[in-house]
Design a protein around this motif. Structure first.
Motif, PDB file in Angstrom:
ATOM      1  N   ARG A 139       0.893  -1.166   0.249  1.00 46.94           N
ATOM      2  CA  ARG A 139       0.239   0.153  -0.403  1.00 46.94           C
ATOM      3  C   ARG A 139       0.731   1.494   0.083  1.00 46.94           C
ATOM      4  O   ARG A 139       1.855   1.457   0.402  1.00 46.94           O
ATOM      5  N   ALA A 140       0.517   2.675  -0.391  1.00 46.96           N
ATOM      6  CA  ALA A 140       0.975   3.703  -0.658  1.00 46.96           C
ATOM      7  C   ALA A 140       0.761   4.032   0.389  1.00 46.96           C
ATOM      8  O   ALA A 140      -0.803   4.831   0.412  1.00 46.96           O
TER       9      ALA A 140
ATOM     10  N   HIS B  63      -2.856  -4.932  -3.064  1.00 46.52           N
ATOM     11  CA  HIS B  63      -3.995  -3.349  -2.920  1.00 46.52           C
ATOM     12  C   HIS B  63      -3.465  -2.053  -3.736  1.00 46.52           C
ATOM     13  O   HIS B  63      -4.874  -1.390  -3.841  1.00 46.52           O
ATOM     14  N   VAL B  64      -2.550  -1.974  -4.882  1.00 45.19           N
ATOM     15  CA  VAL B  64      -2.552  -1.101  -5.028  1.00 45.19           C
ATOM     16  C   VAL B  64      -3.115  -0.735  -6.342  1.00 45.19           C
ATOM     17  O   VAL B  64      -4.005   0.558  -6.194  1.00 45.19           O
TER      18      VAL B  64
ATOM     19  N   ASP C  80      -8.549   1.675  -8.630  1.00 47.08           N
ATOM     20  CA  ASP C  80      -9.508   1.113  -9.390  1.00 47.08           C
ATOM     21  C   ASP C  80     -11.188   1.772  -8.078  1.00 47.08           C
ATOM     22  O   ASP C  80     -11.585   2.714  -8.358  1.00 47.08           O
ATOM     23  N   SER C  81     -10.749   1.371  -6.569  1.00 43.05           N
ATOM     24  CA  SER C  81     -11.618   2.136  -6.481  1.00 43.05           C
ATOM     25  C   SER C  81     -11.775   3.379  -5.970  1.00 43.05           C
ATOM     26  O   SER C  81     -12.921   4.149  -5.893  1.00 43.05           O
ATOM     27  N   SER C  82     -10.737   3.872  -6.418  1.00 47.77           N
ATOM     28  CA  SER C  82     -10.422   6.085  -6.020  1.00 47.77           C
ATOM     29  C   SER C  82     -11.283   6.169  -7.422  1.00 47.77           C
ATOM     30  O   SER C  82     -11.914   7.266  -7.280  1.00 47.77           O
ATOM     31  N   LEU C  83     -11.539   5.828  -8.564  1.00 44.78           N
ATOM     32  CA  LEU C  83     -12.046   5.990 -10.080  1.00 44.78           C
ATOM     33  C   LEU C  83     -13.205   5.783 -10.116  1.00 44.78           C
ATOM     34  O   LEU C  83     -14.087   7.063 -10.449  1.00 44.78           O
TER      35      LEU C  83
ATOM     36  N   LEU D  58       5.113  -0.093  -7.679  1.00 45.34           N
ATOM     37  CA  LEU D  58       4.369   1.570  -7.387  1.00 45.34           C
ATOM     38  C   LEU D  58       5.177   1.822  -5.552  1.00 45.34           C
ATOM     39  O   LEU D  58       4.368   1.208  -4.710  1.00 45.34           O
ATOM     40  N   LEU D  59       6.228   2.351  -5.904  1.00 44.72           N
ATOM     41  CA  LEU D  59       6.431   2.161  -4.178  1.00 44.72           C
ATOM     42  C   LEU D  59       6.323   3.432  -3.401  1.00 44.72           C
ATOM     43  O   LEU D  59       5.992   3.490  -2.308  1.00 44.72           O
TER      44      LEU D  59
END
Length: 389
Positions: free
Chosen positions: A76-77, A226-227, A232-235, A328-329
């Motif tokens: 996760r970020a 999760h990334v 996807d959830s945010s969009l 994605l870090l």
């Protein structure tokens, strides 16, 4: 403005197929300590501020080459957004003098004496000739330019971005070279995938107008926990804690549209050997979006978005990853001239004729959104003003 940081931690492992519990636990402790030191400060309470930091996942790997390797990484970020809403008033007399007599400023503030340009036509006037590519972190904000009102014909009038490159021409990749045992071709792939992410997420006119960033999502590894699910959830359902603006630049087409076809771009990309025996890429870019209201008004406003991302193309022979896809870090983001109190997944620029006054005006600190020397996450907190757009 916003700050996303995600660290996937699994340091250099021994070449044997197993790791002792003591070594692994020591590694986890060291990684957690390093992340705490590098994490950005918690934001102050306000609307549009992400209110929680996603926690670092920890778990003992089930095998060096055969286990679910993403359990060795944080999937996760952690994210933070900061919005700077209101256009500040420049010192008109000072900037006019500077514009007419740039020689009054010590040194070479316009960068006109060295380097090559990209993305804009050249000219003889140092105030309008294109800047050379950015090859190192700036040490100061751009010099003041003559105060001018942007128009449909000249949407970057009065902006330092007038001399920046146009669109993807501003994303200039460094020359790929081998990194020890990592071949040049893999380095080149990591750089190209990073550019594809940046271009689609920030410069694709359809994405900027609210479309789904398919190309950007396609370069991210679906095996990273999760990334992609979070994005996807945010969009689908934007919220304060799951906001597509964390990674993508989007405007609501019902409210605003781009003023013309040009988005100005400035920044740089570097690469090095990564934590996961792959190619780590660091990108730091600022994008300037001139927009008009969708109701037919010709008044132009500008929103400035700066993004810092860290990605890696891990060694697929040592980790169970999707070959050719990026991990994605970290992703940090600042947005200048966008409303602080709306969490619908769109940037909301403020137009000069609609700027609030009196008690309705933001009272937070003033920030120069063009200042690329400022470290994201280290500035003042709160919903404040921008000194220029």
């Amino acid at each position: 403005m916003s700050d996303r940081r995600s660290e996937q931690s699994s340091g250099d492992e021994p070449s044997s197929s197993s790791i002792s519990d003591e070594v692994w636990q020591q590694f986890l402790s060291d990684s957690e300590r390093d992340i705490r030191k590098s994490a950005p400060k918690e934001p102050s309470a306000r609307a549009r501020e992400v209110t929680q930091r996603l926690k670092k996942q920890k778990g003992e790997p089930e095998g060096w080459r055969t286990g679910p390797a993403w359990q060795e990484m944080n999937g996760r970020a952690a994210r933070r957004r900061k919005g700077w809403a209101v256009i500040g008033v420049p010192l008109a007399i000072a900037v006019a003098v500077v514009a007419m007599r740039p020689s009054l400023i010590p040194g070479d503030p316009f960068g006109s004496s060295a380097g090559s340009s990209s993305g804009a036509s050249s000219g003889t006037d140092s105030a309008t000739s294109p800047l050379p590519d950015e090859t190192a972190a700036p040490t100061a904000p751009p010099s003041a330019v003559a105060a001018d009102t942007p128009t449909l014909a000249h949407p970057f009038a009065g902006s330092p971005a007038l001399r920046w490159a146009d669109g993807a021409a501003g994303i200039v990749l460094p020359k790929a070279t081998a990194l020890g045992a990592i071949p040049k071709g893999r380095v080149e792939l990591a750089l190209q995938q990073t550019k594809k992410l940046l271009v689609d997420a920030n410069l694709n006119p359809d994405v900027v107008a609210g479309a789904r960033p398919e190309a950007a999502l396609s370069v991210l590894d679906p095996k990273q926990p999760h990334v992609l699910d979070d994005l996807d959830s945010s969009l689908r359902s934007p919220s304060k804690t799951r906001d597509p603006l964390f990674l993508f630049s989007r405007f609501d087409p019902k409210d605003v549209k781009l003023a013309g076809k040009v988005i100005k771009t400035r920044g740089r990309i570097t690469f090095a050997k990564g934590k996961f025996e792959g190619v780590a890429v660091h990108a730091d870019y600022t994008f300037v979006y001139p927009v008009v209201r969708a109701d037919g008004s010709t008044e132009v406003a500008r929103t400035i978005v700066r993004r810092v991302i860290d990605v890696e193309l891990p060694d697929a022979t040592r980790y169970q990853v999707t070959p050719g896809r990026l991990t994605l870090l970290r992703y940090d983001e600042d947005a200048g001239n966008s409303a602080c109190d709306i969490d619908d997944g769109y940037l909301h620029p403020q137009f000069p004729s609609q700027a609030p006054t009196g008690s309705a005006a933001p009272t937070g600190p003033s920030i120069d959104p063009y200042d690329r020397s400022r470290q994201l996450g280290k500035g003042p907190q709160g919903c404040g003003t921008v000194s220029r757009t």
